[in-house]
Design an enzyme around this catalytic site. Sequence first.
Site, PDB file in Angstrom:
ATOM      1  N   TYR A   1      -7.413  18.260  -9.887  1.00  0.00           N
ATOM      2  CA  TYR A   1      -7.582  17.044  -8.876  1.00  0.00           C
ATOM      3  C   TYR A   1      -8.618  16.163  -9.737  1.00  0.00           C
ATOM      4  O   TYR A   1      -8.171  15.218  -9.814  1.00  0.00           O
ATOM      5  CB  TYR A   1      -8.115  17.481  -7.434  1.00  0.00           C
ATOM      6  CG  TYR A   1      -8.498  16.440  -6.749  1.00  0.00           C
ATOM      7  CD1 TYR A   1      -7.129  15.616  -6.138  1.00  0.00           C
ATOM      8  CD2 TYR A   1      -9.664  15.788  -6.483  1.00  0.00           C
ATOM      9  CE1 TYR A   1      -7.535  14.339  -5.300  1.00  0.00           C
ATOM     10  CE2 TYR A   1      -9.851  14.776  -5.781  1.00  0.00           C
ATOM     11  CZ  TYR A   1      -8.629  14.096  -5.071  1.00  0.00           C
ATOM     12  OH  TYR A   1      -9.005  12.888  -4.236  1.00  0.00           O
TER      13      TYR A   1
ATOM     14  N   GLY B   1      -4.713   5.282   3.891  1.00  0.00           N
ATOM     15  CA  GLY B   1      -3.551   4.160   3.860  1.00  0.00           C
ATOM     16  C   GLY B   1      -3.124   3.516   5.242  1.00  0.00           C
ATOM     17  O   GLY B   1      -3.103   2.341   5.113  1.00  0.00           O
TER      18      GLY B   1
ATOM     19  N   ILE C   1       0.906  -1.316   0.111  1.00  0.00           N
ATOM     20  CA  ILE C   1       0.003  -0.006   0.038  1.00  0.00           C
ATOM     21  C   ILE C   1       0.932   1.157   0.131  1.00  0.00           C
ATOM     22  O   ILE C   1       1.946   1.459   0.649  1.00  0.00           O
ATOM     23  CB  ILE C   1      -1.095  -0.005   1.070  1.00  0.00           C
ATOM     24  CG1 ILE C   1      -1.502  -1.419   1.395  1.00  0.00           C
ATOM     25  CG2 ILE C   1      -1.888   1.236   1.207  1.00  0.00           C
ATOM     26  CD1 ILE C   1      -2.224  -1.558   2.845  1.00  0.00           C
TER      27      ILE C   1
HETATM   28  P1  NAD Z   1      -3.856  11.738   3.385  1.00  0.00           P
HETATM   29  O1  NAD Z   1      -3.404  13.243   2.958  1.00  0.00           O
HETATM   30  O2  NAD Z   1      -4.146  11.513   4.726  1.00  0.00           O
HETATM   31  O3  NAD Z   1      -3.207  10.804   2.624  1.00  0.00           O
HETATM   32  C1  NAD Z   1      -2.333  11.023   1.538  1.00  0.00           C
HETATM   33  C2  NAD Z   1      -0.980  10.271   1.623  1.00  0.00           C
HETATM   34  O4  NAD Z   1      -0.404   9.980   0.343  1.00  0.00           O
HETATM   35  C3  NAD Z   1      -0.199  10.824   2.683  1.00  0.00           C
HETATM   36  O5  NAD Z   1       0.105   9.996   3.687  1.00  0.00           O
HETATM   37  C4  NAD Z   1       0.916  11.644   2.103  1.00  0.00           C
HETATM   38  O6  NAD Z   1       1.949  11.516   2.744  1.00  0.00           O
HETATM   39  C5  NAD Z   1       0.843  10.423   0.606  1.00  0.00           C
HETATM   40  N1  NAD Z   1       1.821  11.043  -0.318  1.00  0.00           N
HETATM   41  C6  NAD Z   1       1.541  12.406  -1.055  1.00  0.00           C
HETATM   42  N2  NAD Z   1       2.661  12.222  -1.859  1.00  0.00           N
HETATM   43  C7  NAD Z   1       3.273  10.868  -1.868  1.00  0.00           C
HETATM   44  C8  NAD Z   1       4.141  10.560  -2.598  1.00  0.00           C
HETATM   45  N3  NAD Z   1       4.976  11.209  -3.324  1.00  0.00           N
HETATM   46  N4  NAD Z   1       5.057   9.352  -2.376  1.00  0.00           N
HETATM   47  C9  NAD Z   1       4.280   8.610  -1.369  1.00  0.00           C
HETATM   48  N5  NAD Z   1       3.121   9.033  -0.783  1.00  0.00           N
HETATM   49  C10 NAD Z   1       2.842  10.181  -1.049  1.00  0.00           C
HETATM   50  O7  NAD Z   1      -5.335  11.864   2.597  1.00  0.00           O
HETATM   51  P2  NAD Z   1      -6.408  10.610   2.311  1.00  0.00           P
HETATM   52  O8  NAD Z   1      -7.770  11.192   2.482  1.00  0.00           O
HETATM   53  O9  NAD Z   1      -5.861   9.563   3.168  1.00  0.00           O
HETATM   54  O10 NAD Z   1      -5.851  10.301   0.692  1.00  0.00           O
HETATM   55  C11 NAD Z   1      -5.683   9.013   0.484  1.00  0.00           C
HETATM   56  C12 NAD Z   1      -6.324   8.956  -0.915  1.00  0.00           C
HETATM   57  O11 NAD Z   1      -7.573   8.900  -1.076  1.00  0.00           O
HETATM   58  C13 NAD Z   1      -5.760   9.944  -2.028  1.00  0.00           C
HETATM   59  O12 NAD Z   1      -5.359   9.292  -3.178  1.00  0.00           O
HETATM   60  C14 NAD Z   1      -7.013  10.901  -2.333  1.00  0.00           C
HETATM   61  O13 NAD Z   1      -6.795  11.342  -3.530  1.00  0.00           O
HETATM   62  C15 NAD Z   1      -8.014   9.713  -2.110  1.00  0.00           C
HETATM   63  N6  NAD Z   1      -9.252  10.383  -1.547  1.00  0.00           N
HETATM   64  C16 NAD Z   1      -9.625  11.120  -0.463  1.00  0.00           C
HETATM   65  C17 NAD Z   1     -10.813  11.827  -0.265  1.00  0.00           C
HETATM   66  C18 NAD Z   1     -10.779  12.766   0.878  1.00  0.00           C
HETATM   67  O14 NAD Z   1     -11.963  13.376   0.806  1.00  0.00           O
HETATM   68  N7  NAD Z   1      -9.944  12.875   1.979  1.00  0.00           N
HETATM   69  C19 NAD Z   1     -11.805  11.566  -0.995  1.00  0.00           C
HETATM   70  C20 NAD Z   1     -11.696  10.736  -2.053  1.00  0.00           C
HETATM   71  C21 NAD Z   1     -10.492  10.044  -2.402  1.00  0.00           C
END
Ligand code: NAD
Length: 312
Positions: free
Chosen positions: A153, A15, A7
């Site tokens: 996005y 994650g 993951i």
């Molecule tokens: P989050 O910001 O807590 O998690 C995103 C993670 O990705 C972070 O831990 C960040 O450090 C990591 N990351 C960023 N750039 C990186 C890189 N270059 N290499 C490795 N890791 C990297 O937010 P989340 O909500 O847990 O997001 C996870 C996924 O869910 C994302 O793909 C996001 O687009 C998607 N998502 C989020 C939402 C929301 O509303 N929070 C809704 C739909 C989809």
Amino acid sequence: HPRTVLITGCSSGIGLHLAVKLAQDPQQRYHVIATMRDLGKKEKLEAAAGEALGQTLTVAQLDVCSEDSMSACLSSIEERSLDVLVNNAGLGIVGPLESLNMADIRKVFETNFFGAVQLIKAVLPSMKQRRRGHIVVVSSVMGLQGVVFNDIYSASKFALEGFCESLAVQLLRFNIFVSLVEPGPVNTDFEAKLVAQVSKADFPGTDPDTLSYFLDVYLPASKDIFQTLGQSPEDIAQAIAQVIGSAQPSLRYQTNALYTPLTALKYADPSGDLSVHTFYRLLFRCQPLFRFSLCCLRCLSGNCLRPRVTPM
Ligand code: NAD
């Protein structure tokens, strides 16, 4: 024999919760390689993993924007063949297009799209050779329906959707499944990071009307929508765990039933008018209190009975 699951983006949010959930599976079906860009941020994950750490969960470094980091990570687990890859790492970006700089825009595509593409490309040969595997991609409802001020996005998630939809056909031939998970709003650091970005921004090149639509109309509406429709990262982890546990995984999974009316609009009217006009009404014509209150489906059908802010 437990399935190996890698993951990305496990230092926070979805994650982190998914890594812990799979590692603590009561039937011990998984060995999780929980990766993150910066190992300095591993404490929260390690604390949440508890006894699973070092048993069913291993932490490893992986920056999805760095080819070197990717190959180092994959070669270190070579003896363990990868069964499931979860592309979760992602970045948001929000605001009037005129105010965003190209470097930030490209960074979103580098992370959300090219990061996943490169990792999937790297794991395919061994999955194909073994004639098994599951590729899971955390997309978004914004990968299905564009949302105002989320142009970039949303485009990055649309890119993932088209990529996976195309790849799924070929991979099925090799017994490899591709699944897109499409959450609505999720209460993680994601939104807070965006709000912090916005509060630092000085919006160069943006006219006052656009700025006011963004700051005074969109942002409060977005806050509302997270409060009223938002799911927890645990909810999404649970949904993804189910997808991974499924014998015949599907291509698409929306996790939030409250959001599905909004993604259904484009299928109801292929011309796009219904979705464009509905989102227009939601943003510009509803009173703030009722904005995005999806309980009122009349709003979606164009027959909103509630008082309008301004006739437009
Ligand atoms: P989050 O910001 O807590 O998690 C995103 C993670 O990705 C972070 O831990 C960040 O450090 C990591 N990351 C960023 N750039 C990186 C890189 N270059 N290499 C490795 N890791 C990297 O937010 P989340 O909500 O847990 O997001 C996870 C996924 O869910 C994302 O793909 C996001 O687009 C998607 N998502 C989020 C939402 C929301 O509303 N929070 C809704 C739909 C989809």
